[in-house]
Design a protein around this motif. Structure first.
Motif, mmCIF file in Angstrom:
data_model
loop_
_atom_site.group_PDB
_atom_site.id
_atom_site.type_symbol
_atom_site.label_atom_id
_atom_site.label_comp_id
_atom_site.label_asym_id
_atom_site.label_seq_id
_atom_site.Cartn_x
_atom_site.Cartn_y
_atom_site.Cartn_z
ATOM 1 N N ASP A 1 44.880 47.315 43.616
ATOM 2 C CA ASP A 1 45.839 47.956 41.842
ATOM 3 C C ASP A 1 46.714 46.513 40.915
ATOM 4 N N VAL A 2 46.207 46.938 39.969
ATOM 5 C CA VAL A 2 46.301 46.457 38.894
ATOM 6 C C VAL A 2 48.364 45.980 38.166
ATOM 7 N N HIS A 3 48.867 47.250 38.746
ATOM 8 C CA HIS A 3 49.799 47.212 38.978
ATOM 9 C C HIS A 3 51.106 47.788 38.843
ATOM 10 N N ASP B 1 41.699 45.641 48.515
ATOM 11 C CA ASP B 1 41.029 44.473 48.448
ATOM 12 C C ASP B 1 41.144 42.966 47.125
ATOM 13 N N PHE B 2 41.703 43.427 46.363
ATOM 14 C CA PHE B 2 43.062 42.590 45.427
ATOM 15 C C PHE B 2 43.636 43.574 44.849
ATOM 16 N N LEU B 3 44.762 42.823 44.144
ATOM 17 C CA LEU B 3 46.100 43.175 43.883
ATOM 18 C C LEU B 3 46.976 41.949 42.469
ATOM 19 N N ALA B 4 47.341 42.608 41.398
ATOM 20 C CA ALA B 4 47.645 41.889 40.274
ATOM 21 C C ALA B 4 49.062 42.294 40.496
ATOM 22 N N VAL B 5 50.293 41.340 40.538
ATOM 23 C CA VAL B 5 51.562 41.194 40.019
ATOM 24 C C VAL B 5 51.631 41.670 38.753
ATOM 25 N N SER B 6 52.211 43.202 37.902
ATOM 26 C CA SER B 6 52.492 43.130 36.391
ATOM 27 C C SER B 6 53.575 43.088 36.112
ATOM 28 N N ASN C 1 48.408 46.787 30.575
ATOM 29 C CA ASN C 1 48.720 45.875 31.249
ATOM 30 C C ASN C 1 47.448 44.257 30.449
ATOM 31 N N VAL C 2 48.155 43.115 31.210
ATOM 32 C CA VAL C 2 47.248 41.984 30.639
ATOM 33 C C VAL C 2 46.802 41.443 31.861
ATOM 34 N N MET C 3 45.214 41.123 32.036
ATOM 35 C CA MET C 3 44.856 40.517 33.091
ATOM 36 C C MET C 3 43.283 38.954 32.666
ATOM 37 N N PHE C 4 44.163 38.217 33.369
ATOM 38 C CA PHE C 4 43.220 37.454 32.760
ATOM 39 C C PHE C 4 41.932 36.730 34.169
ATOM 40 N N ARG C 5 40.866 36.399 33.995
ATOM 41 C CA ARG C 5 39.656 36.291 34.409
ATOM 42 C C ARG C 5 39.952 35.267 35.834
#
Length: 600
Positions: free
Chosen positions: A32-34, A81-86, A186-190
């Motif tokens: 979830d990236v949101h 498996d992965f998460l981004a707080v946005s 949503n802006v993601m960084f590598r």
């Protein structure tokens, strides 16, 4: 969560066992990236959320976190498996800072104007107050406070990042709304090398955001943006001109695709795949369609422009622009996420409990003796769902590998269940796959995965189609290929059911599977457990391929019908389901497209 290739092209019935094929070179990862926390102004003021980024990562990893009501939440099903707080870059952490003794704004005399006494305080009024205070006292929400919150969010991601086991990505939300029309990203960084302050809508429009991302890339900071809630853009998400009013040209198109390779098409505030008015021949287009703008105080101003707001239409528009103007700004892969504002995504319809239903009932407590639906949900919130999930095919569970999958568009979206889908295409692929054991490895060697581009036609393209059900959700009903192409300068589309459950075959004339007999008992939400498939797989060849026509193909996989969250709530409350709201839904998953481009 590893996904495997399958040696035998088959459809497995519910309850059947899977074979043990060779491992695939890339694995399916779900995330979830949101996700929003107390650092987002609307989460803080609208629901008194006090859980932060650390809590969001703990929840995604399977731990329990506190709720505003005093209870605890734990993810239903396996950890992500992965998460981004946005959290929103606009006013990032400003409210939370007022409750933090280490913050320079702690105890600010205007704090009581921004920290609401109860969750029932109008969010719109609160935001208006906040903006007024910005003009009066810029130090209140100055760069120092935002940069401090941003650093704390980064530190939380680094604390919880466990390469190979759980990935905590670093990101945020850029939140531009033009008159309530969403242009959110949503802006993601590598990696962990990120800017000292996020670029927000106060700094510029989406094109300015891409310029900033280009500048960061030149400094060695790799990032990308993911548009979301395009369904609430009123046609402004995928326009024919720039937000500065200029016609779109090749430079704009290349800049967009360099910085926005994928789009979020499924989340709790509706889906953005397709709208019935844009695809009237799609029987499944009317899925989680949100009719009203989120940022409006009333439901009297419905969304009226759909073209330019939905992903499939954008894919078709991109083909037309490529054909007629020589560039395509809309070669977009697909991803899903939750957009939860509680530090915790729901993901499953039956995981939305009665307390959530009460919370959206016009801000009032639910009277236990109330036995009707009047005022229970507004028309706007009744079409919301439990939120989607992001899927990627990656070599390993790390920031770099997941980001690279997004960059190359080897991604997929689900409406919530962990349905694993794979689409791979190539010329002569059907014949090659018929004589090999490891079909996935052969498809990688001889074709392209989802997100890829086919050129130099040698006969009609074939596609390896594969889906595996979520063992905690419904059984699979059908797999479909959605094809778009350009003829005489105008985009067309067609839907092909390519494999069916329960031994059914697509009708050669209608290209549709027959009814597999799956049913839902609305009294208790029980479902037919002898209908549907654990796995769907086939190799499909386009019967109408024209090598001179630009085209795209993507996979949509449908589950059997199951209950919506509103029906589960009705059962919990002991009342009949609302007759004005769909009682059931068909959860689904979507692959990113594969494009075909004729030789120039």
């Amino acid at each position: 969560m590893h996904c495997v290739s399958v040696v035998v092209i088959s459809t497995l019935a519910a309850g059947a066992s899977l074979s043990q094929p060779a491992a695939a070179p890339r694995v399916a990862l779900f995330g979830d990236v949101h996700i929003h926390t107390t650092y987002s102004f609307d989460a803080f003021t609208g629901g008194q959320i006090r859980t932060g980024p650390d809590d969001a990562y703990r929840y995604a990893k399977g731990e329990a976190i506190p709720t505003p009501a005093g209870g605890f939440l734990r993810i239903s099903g396996p950890p992500l498996d992965f998460l981004a707080v946005s959290d929103h870059a606009e006013y990032l952490g400003a409210h939370a800072a007022m409750l933090d003794p280490s913050s320079p704004t702690y105890g600010h005399p205007d704090a009581d104007r921004l920290v609401p006494p109860s969750a029932s305080q109008e969010l719109v009024s609160n935001i208006s107050t906040m903006r007024q205070l910005i003009e009066e006292d810029h130090a209140l929400l100055g760069h120092a406070v935002i940069e401090d919150a941003w650093m704390k969010s980064i530190e939380a991601a680094d604390r919880h990042n466990e390469p190979g086991k759980f990935t905590a990505m670093i990101g945020y939300e850029y939140t531009m709304s033009q008159g309530g029309r969403h242009l959110h990203r949503n802006v993601m960084f590598r990696g962990s090398n990120v800017p000292t302050r996020p670029f927000s809508s106060r700094d510029g429009d989406p094109e300015d955001l891409w310029t900033w991302l280009d500048e960061q890339r030149a400094r060695g900071i790799e990032g990308l943006a993911i548009p979301h809630n395009t369904n609430q853009s009123d046609g402004r998400a995928f326009p024919m001109e720039t937000w500065k009013g200029r016609p779109i040209d090749k430079a704009f198109a290349e800049k967009r695709m360099r910085n926005e390779p994928i789009a979020e098409i499924s989340q709790q505030k509706g889906t953005s795949e397709v709208h019935p008015s844009l695809s009237p021949n799609d029987e499944w287009a009317d899925f989680q369609i949100v009719q009203y703008f989120l940022n409006r105080a009333t439901n009297t101003d419905p969304i009226s422009i759909f073209k330019g707001g939905y992903w499939r239409d954008a894919l078709k528009t991109g083909l037309e622009m490529q054909e007629n103007s020589g560039f395509n700004p809309y070669e977009l892969g697909a991803i899903g996420s939750s957009d939860s504002h509680t530090s915790a995504g729901w993901y499953q319809e039956d995981n939305l409990d009665t307390t959530r239903a009460r919370a959206i009932r016009s801000g009032s407590a639910y009277p236990e003796d109330d036995a009707d639906w009047e005022g229970f949900w507004t028309p706007r919130t009744s079409t919301h769902g439990s939120g989607g999930l992001a899927g990627v095919w990656a070599e390993e569970n790390t920031r770099a590998s997941i980001f690279d999958a997004m960059r190359r568009r080897e991604t997929f979206a689900t409406s919530g269940p962990r349905i694993r889908v794979r689409l791979m295409g190539g010329f002569g692929l059907a014949e090659k796959l018929a004589v090999v054991n490891d079909q996935v490895a052969e498809a990688y060697a001889q074709g392209v995965p989802m997100g890829g581009v086919l050129t130099e036609a040698k006969g009609a393209p074939s596609f390896l189609v594969w889906a595996l059900r979520d063992p905690h959700a419904g059984w699979l009903q059908r797999a479909q290929i959605i094809k778009g192409w350009v003829k005489d300068g105008e985009a067309q589309e067609q839907i092909f059911d390519v494999t069916c459950s329960d031994g059914l075959e697509p009708d050669p004339k209608t290209h549709r599977c027959g009814d597999n007999g799956a049913r839902v008992n609305l009294a208790d939400c029980s479902i037919s457990r002898d209908k549907g498939a654990v796995e769907l797989q086939t190799v499909w060849t386009d019967p109408d391929f024209d090598p001179d026509q630009r085209s795209f193909y993507y996979l949509r996989v449908m589950e059997n019908p199951t209950c919506r969250w509103s029906t589960f709530d009705a059962i919990r409350l002991g009342i009949e389901p609302n007759p004005d709201i769909a009682a059931t839904l068909q959860e689904r998953a979507w692959s990113s497209p594969i494009w075909y481009k004729p030789a120039e």
